[in-house]
Design a protein around this motif. Structure first.
Motif, mmCIF file in Angstrom:
data_model
loop_
_atom_site.group_PDB
_atom_site.id
_atom_site.type_symbol
_atom_site.label_atom_id
_atom_site.label_comp_id
_atom_site.label_asym_id
_atom_site.label_seq_id
_atom_site.Cartn_x
_atom_site.Cartn_y
_atom_site.Cartn_z
ATOM 1 N N LEU A 186 0.935 -1.095 0.303
ATOM 2 C CA LEU A 186 0.304 -0.119 0.176
ATOM 3 C C LEU A 186 0.647 1.223 0.061
ATOM 4 O O LEU A 186 1.905 0.799 0.908
ATOM 5 C CB LEU A 186 -0.647 -0.169 0.976
ATOM 6 C CG LEU A 186 -0.962 1.312 1.945
ATOM 7 C CD1 LEU A 186 -2.442 0.998 0.821
ATOM 8 C CD2 LEU A 186 -2.183 1.403 2.616
ATOM 9 N N GLU A 187 0.516 2.336 -0.809
ATOM 10 C CA GLU A 187 0.906 3.444 -0.489
ATOM 11 C C GLU A 187 -0.055 4.838 0.310
ATOM 12 O O GLU A 187 -1.106 4.662 -1.272
ATOM 13 C CB GLU A 187 2.052 3.446 -2.106
ATOM 14 C CG GLU A 187 2.509 5.082 -2.215
ATOM 15 C CD GLU A 187 2.838 5.270 -3.519
ATOM 16 O OE1 GLU A 187 4.322 5.902 -3.505
ATOM 17 O OE2 GLU A 187 2.472 5.041 -4.729
ATOM 18 N N TYR A 210 4.969 3.828 2.441
ATOM 19 C CA TYR A 210 5.175 2.727 1.574
ATOM 20 C C TYR A 210 4.776 1.560 2.638
ATOM 21 O O TYR A 210 6.310 1.568 3.121
ATOM 22 C CB TYR A 210 5.774 2.749 0.451
ATOM 23 C CG TYR A 210 5.590 1.294 -0.402
ATOM 24 C CD1 TYR A 210 4.643 0.939 -1.114
ATOM 25 C CD2 TYR A 210 6.556 -0.067 -0.137
ATOM 26 C CE1 TYR A 210 4.419 0.178 -2.550
ATOM 27 C CE2 TYR A 210 6.811 -1.072 -1.482
ATOM 28 C CZ TYR A 210 5.029 -0.991 -1.792
ATOM 29 O OH TYR A 210 5.499 -2.012 -2.530
ATOM 30 N N TYR A 239 8.642 6.391 -5.070
ATOM 31 C CA TYR A 239 7.597 5.848 -5.805
ATOM 32 C C TYR A 239 7.719 4.132 -5.180
ATOM 33 O O TYR A 239 8.454 3.479 -5.751
ATOM 34 C CB TYR A 239 7.260 5.403 -7.343
ATOM 35 C CG TYR A 239 6.383 4.898 -8.403
ATOM 36 C CD1 TYR A 239 5.474 5.376 -7.866
ATOM 37 C CD2 TYR A 239 7.168 3.491 -8.241
ATOM 38 C CE1 TYR A 239 4.819 3.963 -8.473
ATOM 39 C CE2 TYR A 239 6.735 2.517 -9.173
ATOM 40 C CZ TYR A 239 4.682 2.390 -9.070
ATOM 41 O OH TYR A 239 3.755 2.331 -9.545
ATOM 42 N N ARG A 240 6.800 3.717 -4.517
ATOM 43 C CA ARG A 240 6.657 2.656 -3.464
ATOM 44 C C ARG A 240 7.825 2.129 -3.153
ATOM 45 O O ARG A 240 8.352 3.245 -2.254
ATOM 46 C CB ARG A 240 5.902 1.718 -5.010
ATOM 47 C CG ARG A 240 4.756 2.122 -5.729
ATOM 48 C CD ARG A 240 4.501 0.708 -6.569
ATOM 49 N NE ARG A 240 4.196 0.065 -5.656
ATOM 50 C CZ ARG A 240 3.272 -0.571 -5.953
ATOM 51 N NH1 ARG A 240 1.832 -0.223 -5.500
ATOM 52 N NH2 ARG A 240 3.030 -2.102 -4.914
ATOM 53 N N HIS A 253 4.742 13.556 -11.233
ATOM 54 C CA HIS A 253 3.793 14.385 -10.116
ATOM 55 C C HIS A 253 3.664 15.530 -9.695
ATOM 56 O O HIS A 253 4.636 16.032 -9.276
ATOM 57 C CB HIS A 253 4.229 13.565 -8.988
ATOM 58 C CG HIS A 253 4.247 13.124 -7.758
ATOM 59 N ND1 HIS A 253 2.549 12.694 -7.382
ATOM 60 C CD2 HIS A 253 3.777 14.518 -6.584
ATOM 61 C CE1 HIS A 253 2.586 12.909 -6.248
ATOM 62 N NE2 HIS A 253 3.307 13.458 -5.530
ATOM 63 N N GLN A 256 -4.244 9.481 1.570
ATOM 64 C CA GLN A 256 -4.917 9.336 0.370
ATOM 65 C C GLN A 256 -3.622 8.252 0.465
ATOM 66 O O GLN A 256 -2.825 8.593 -0.747
ATOM 67 C CB GLN A 256 -5.183 10.975 -0.811
ATOM 68 C CG GLN A 256 -5.789 9.844 -1.824
ATOM 69 C CD GLN A 256 -5.347 11.273 -2.560
ATOM 70 O OE1 GLN A 256 -4.574 12.370 -2.316
ATOM 71 N NE2 GLN A 256 -6.382 10.843 -3.654
ATOM 72 N N ASN A 257 -4.504 7.152 -0.003
ATOM 73 C CA ASN A 257 -4.076 5.970 -0.553
ATOM 74 C C ASN A 257 -4.064 6.207 -2.387
ATOM 75 O O ASN A 257 -4.412 6.919 -2.920
ATOM 76 C CB ASN A 257 -4.942 5.340 -1.448
ATOM 77 C CG ASN A 257 -4.586 3.521 -1.478
ATOM 78 O OD1 ASN A 257 -4.208 3.695 -2.402
ATOM 79 N ND2 ASN A 257 -4.976 2.232 -0.850
ATOM 80 N N ALA A 258 -2.475 5.922 -2.758
ATOM 81 C CA ALA A 258 -2.230 6.746 -4.177
ATOM 82 C C ALA A 258 -2.645 6.380 -5.338
ATOM 83 O O ALA A 258 -2.986 6.553 -6.227
ATOM 84 C CB ALA A 258 -0.516 5.477 -4.551
ATOM 85 N N THR A 259 -4.024 5.085 -4.823
ATOM 86 C CA THR A 259 -4.670 4.400 -6.620
ATOM 87 C C THR A 259 -6.005 5.669 -5.891
ATOM 88 O O THR A 259 -6.917 5.508 -7.220
ATOM 89 C CB THR A 259 -5.253 2.674 -6.493
ATOM 90 O OG1 THR A 259 -5.730 2.982 -4.098
ATOM 91 C CG2 THR A 259 -3.998 2.093 -5.740
ATOM 92 N N ALA A 260 -6.417 6.365 -5.117
ATOM 93 C CA ALA A 260 -7.415 6.807 -5.061
ATOM 94 C C ALA A 260 -8.614 6.695 -4.630
ATOM 95 O O ALA A 260 -9.810 7.048 -4.045
ATOM 96 C CB ALA A 260 -7.690 7.911 -6.018
ATOM 97 N N ALA A 261 -8.348 5.459 -4.387
ATOM 98 C CA ALA A 261 -9.299 4.231 -2.926
ATOM 99 C C ALA A 261 -9.128 5.239 -2.004
ATOM 100 O O ALA A 261 -8.110 5.786 -1.299
ATOM 101 C CB ALA A 261 -8.756 3.064 -2.737
#
Length: 574
Positions: A300-301, A327, A386-387, A532, A542-547
Motif C-alpha cells: 500500500l502507498e 509505503y 515511488y513505492r 507528479h 490519501q491512497n495512491a490509487t485514489a481509493a
C-alpha cells in the motif's frame, strides 16, 4: 482489545509502582504528579495522596491562587486529573481550596492577567510569560492550557471564560480535520496530545465539548496508528528528538501501545503519563486499532500532506508545507518527505520486521552528527519516492551522507551496489557520485549509549550533485535474498545521462522513479513515468490509487475515514 488494554495497564502500574516521585518545583509536576497517581493505583494510596496535596514548592509564587500551582501547562494537565479523578481521595479542605483557586484563576481569562513584576519561569525560556498562565503556544502546551482553563471555568461556573475557551478548543480541533496538525506525528508530543484531550473527554460536563474531545482523540490516535508498528514509531515526523529509533523508545509509543499492542516485547520503560489513559473511559475506534496493526491489504502507498507549523498565521493554511510518501510492504514501512530532513523534522525513516525486537530501523541523512541522525541535514536535500524506490540528491560539493542501521544486518557489495539484508527485508543502495566508506566506528561509538545495537555507515559525495538510489525487496516480491540481488544487478538501472541538469532516473526491478533537482524548492518527480504535480496532492491522507482505504482525509474537507481489519470508522467536523 479491552482485555489486552487492561493487561498492559496492569503491567505499567506494576513497573512504575514505588518509584521516586520527585518535586513540585517549577514544572516538575510534569513527571511527579503522574508518578504519584500511578503509585496510588498500585496501592500506595496514603503516600501518593500526601504528595499530591502537599504544599507546592513554589507556593509563594501562587499566592493569587491560594498557593495552588496553575501556571505551567504540564502542571495544569496533572492538576486536572488530580482534582477531577483523584479528588474524592483528597482531604476535603484541600479539595475545596483547589476549587476556590480555580474560581479565582478563571474569573477572567488568565492569559490576560499579569503579575505586577516580571516573573521568571525557566531562566532559559524564550517565552518568559508574565501572564497568570503559561503563554507558550506549541500545539501541545496550548492544548494543555485551554483544556485545563475550560474545565476549571466549567467547574466553578465562570461562564464567560468557559465559553471563550470552548471556542478556542473547537477552532483547534476543527483545524485537525481541515489540514492536520502543525506539530504533526511527533514521536514525543503526540503522546502529550492524547493525554491532554482525555482530560477533556473524561471531565467535560458539556456534551458538545465531550464530543469535540472525542473527535480530537479519534484524529490523534488515527494519525498515530499510521506511523505505529509493533511497538515502534516511524516515518517522517515533526519535532523528532532523535530518541525514538527503536522499539518502545519514543514517548508516543508508550501511549499508543496501551491500545495498539501488537509487539513481541513488552514496554520495559513505560511513561507515567499513561495514568491519564489508564484511568480514562476513552477507547479508540476498532478500525483505528486495526490500522495500527496494519490489518489492510499490502503493498500500500499513501500520499500525504503536512501543514506548516504556524498554520494559524495569515496564509498558513493556504497549502501544505510537506509532502509525504509512505509505503507499506509486507515486512517494512518506508516514508520520505520531498524535501528530506531538516530543522526539527525527519524526512526519511524505514522500519523493517524483526521477530524478537519488533522492528529494526534504516535511516538516511546528510550531515556528520550521528547523534542527530533523524533530523540531520546540510540543506537542499531533494527526495523522490515511488513505492519501494527512492532517489535522494544533494548539490553541495563533497556532501557527507550517513546511514543508521542495526548491527545484525548482513552487508554485501556487488557491482558498486551495497546490499543490506534485514531479517525479512532487503535493501539495495546504489551510489550517485557517492563513495560509500563503510561502517564508521567513531560515529557508531557516539550513538552507543542510546542505540547499542545499531551502527552508522558514512559516505561522501564526489561531485557537485551526489546521493543514492534505494530499492527495497522482500520474499513476497523476490522470493529469496539471492534472487533479489541477482534481479537488481541484472534488471535495475541508474540513468545519469542528464545529471548535469540535476536529473536522475532509477529503473527498479518493477517500476521506476525520476527526480529533477530543484534546490530549496520541491523537486520535480516522475513516478513510474507519470509527472507528479504537487498541487494536485494536498490531501492530508490519501491512497495512491485514489481509493478511500485504509485511510482518507481531504484537504479542508473536514472528513476522516478509516477502514481496516473489517471495521470502518467515519467522522466529520461541522
Amino acid at each position: 482489545m479491552e482485555t489486552e488494554f487492561q493487561q498492559r495497564s496492569k503491567e505499567v502500574i506494576t513497573k512504575l509502582a514505588g518509584s521516586n516521585y520527585g518535586t513540585t518545583s517549577f514544572e516538575s509536576e510534569k513527571k511527579s504528579y503522574p508518578k504519584a497517581m500511578i503509585d496510588f493505583l498500585a496501592g500506595n494510596k496514603q503516600k501518593a495522596i500526601a504528595f499530591l496535596q502537599s504544599e507546592d514548592a513554589d507556593a509563594q509564587s501562587h499566592s493569587h491562587t491560594l498557593g495552588i500551582d496553575f501556571y505551567s501547562s504540564f502542571t495544569l494537565k496533572g492538576q486536572v486529573r488530580k482534582y477531577f479523578y483523584f479528588g474524592k481521595y483528597l482531604d476535603p479542605a484541600y479539595r475545596q481550596r483547589m476549587k476556590r483557586a480555580m474560581k479565582i484563576f478563571t474569573e477572567f481569562d488568565p492569559l490576560d492577567k499579569y503579575f505586577p513584576t516580571q516573573r521568571k519561569f525557566w531562566a532559559n525560556s524564550i517565552d518568559n510569560c508574565n501572564s497568570w498562565v503559561d503563554c507558550r503556544n506549541t500545539d501541545n502546551l496550548k492544548a494543555m492550557r485551554e483544556v485545563a482553563v475550560y474545565l476549571f471555568a466549567e467547574e466553578t461556573g465562570n461562564k464567560e471564560t468557559r465559553e471563550l475557551y470552548k471556542k478556542r478548543i473547537i477552532k483547534n480541533v476543527r483545524t485537525l480535520y481541515q489540514i492536520g496538525q502543525g506539530e504533526w506525528d511527533s514521536e514525543n508530543y503526540l503522546g502529550h496530545a492524547v493525554t491532554t484531550y482525555v482530560n477533556l473527554y473524561d471531565f467535560a460536563k458539556d456534551k458538545e465539548v465531550k464530543s469535540i474531545a472525542k473527535a480530537a482523540l479519534d484524529w490523534y490516535f488515527t494519525s498515530g496508528a499510521v506511523k505505529y508498528w509493533r511497538g515502534a514509531f516511524s516515518g517522517p515526523s515533526k519535532r523528532d528528538y532523535n530518541q525514538g529509533n527503536c522499539t518502545w523508545c519514543s514517548l508516543a509509543t508508550h501511549e499508543l501501545g496501551l491500545y495498539f499492542g501488537d509487539s513481541p516485547i513488552g514496554d520495559s520503560n513505560p511513561s507515567p503519563d499513561s495514568v491519564h489513559l489508564i484511568t480514562s473511559s476513552y477507547r479508540p475506534p476498532a478500525a483505528v486499532v486495526a490500522l495500527a496493526r496494519k490489518q489492510f491489504s499490502k503493498p500500500l502507498e499513501l500520499l500525504n500532506s503536512k501543514p506548516t507549523y504556524e498554520n494559524w498565521k495569515p496564509g498558513g493554511d493556504s497549502k501544505p508545507q510537506f509532502h509525504e510518501t509512505l509505503y507499506f510492504g509486507h515486512t517494512f514501512q518506508l516514508g520520505t518527505l520531498a524535501q528530506g530532513s531538516g530543522g526539527d523534522w525527519n524526512g526519511f525513516k524505514m522500519m523493517a520486521f524483526n521477530k524478537q525486537r519488533g522492528v529494526d530501523y534504516f535511516i538516511a541523512a546528510t550531515g556528520n552528527d550521528a547523534t542527530q541522525i533523524s533530523t540531520s541535514s546540510i540543506g537542499k536535500d531533494n527526495v523522490a519516492q515511488y513505492r519501494n524506490l527512492v532517489i535522494w540528491l544533494n548539490d553541495k560539493p563533497k556532501a557527507p551522507f550517513q546511514f543508521f542501521l542495526p548491527k545484525s544486518v548482513k552487508i554485501e557489495t556487488k557491482k558498486v551496489k551495497t546490499f543490506i539484508r534485514y531479517e525479512k527485508t532487503w535493501l539495495a543502495l546504489t551510489p550517485i557520485n557517492l563513495t560509500v566508506e563503510g561502517i564508521n566506528q567513531t560515529a557508531t561509538e557516539k550513538i552507543k549509549q542510546r542505540y547499542p545495537n545499531d551502527q552508522i555507515i558514512t559516505a561522501t559525495g564526489t561531485n557537485s550533485t551526489s546521493g543514492f538510489a534505494l530499492e527495497v525487496g522482500e520474499q513476497e516480491t523476490h522470493k529469496s535474498w539471492e534472487q533479489f540481488k541477482q534481479s537488481v544487478v541484472s534488471k535495475s538501472r541508474l540513468n545519469l545521462n542528464q545529471i548535469s541538469n540535476g536529473i536522475v532516473e532509477y529503473q527498479g526491478v518493477t517500476g521506476k522513479v525520476k527526480l529533477q533537482y530543484q534546490g530549496e524548492a520541491l523537486p520535480k518527480v516522475w513516478r513510474n513515468g507519470q509527472f507528479h504535480d504537487w498541487r494536485q496532492h494536498y490531501k492530508v491522507y490519501q491512497n495512491a490509487t485514489a481509493a478511500q482505504t485504509p485511510i482518507y482525509q481531504g484537504w479542508k474537507e473536514g472528513k476522516l475515514i478509516v477502514e481496516a481489519g473489517g471495521y470502518k470508522f467515519k467522522t466529520q467536523s461541522e
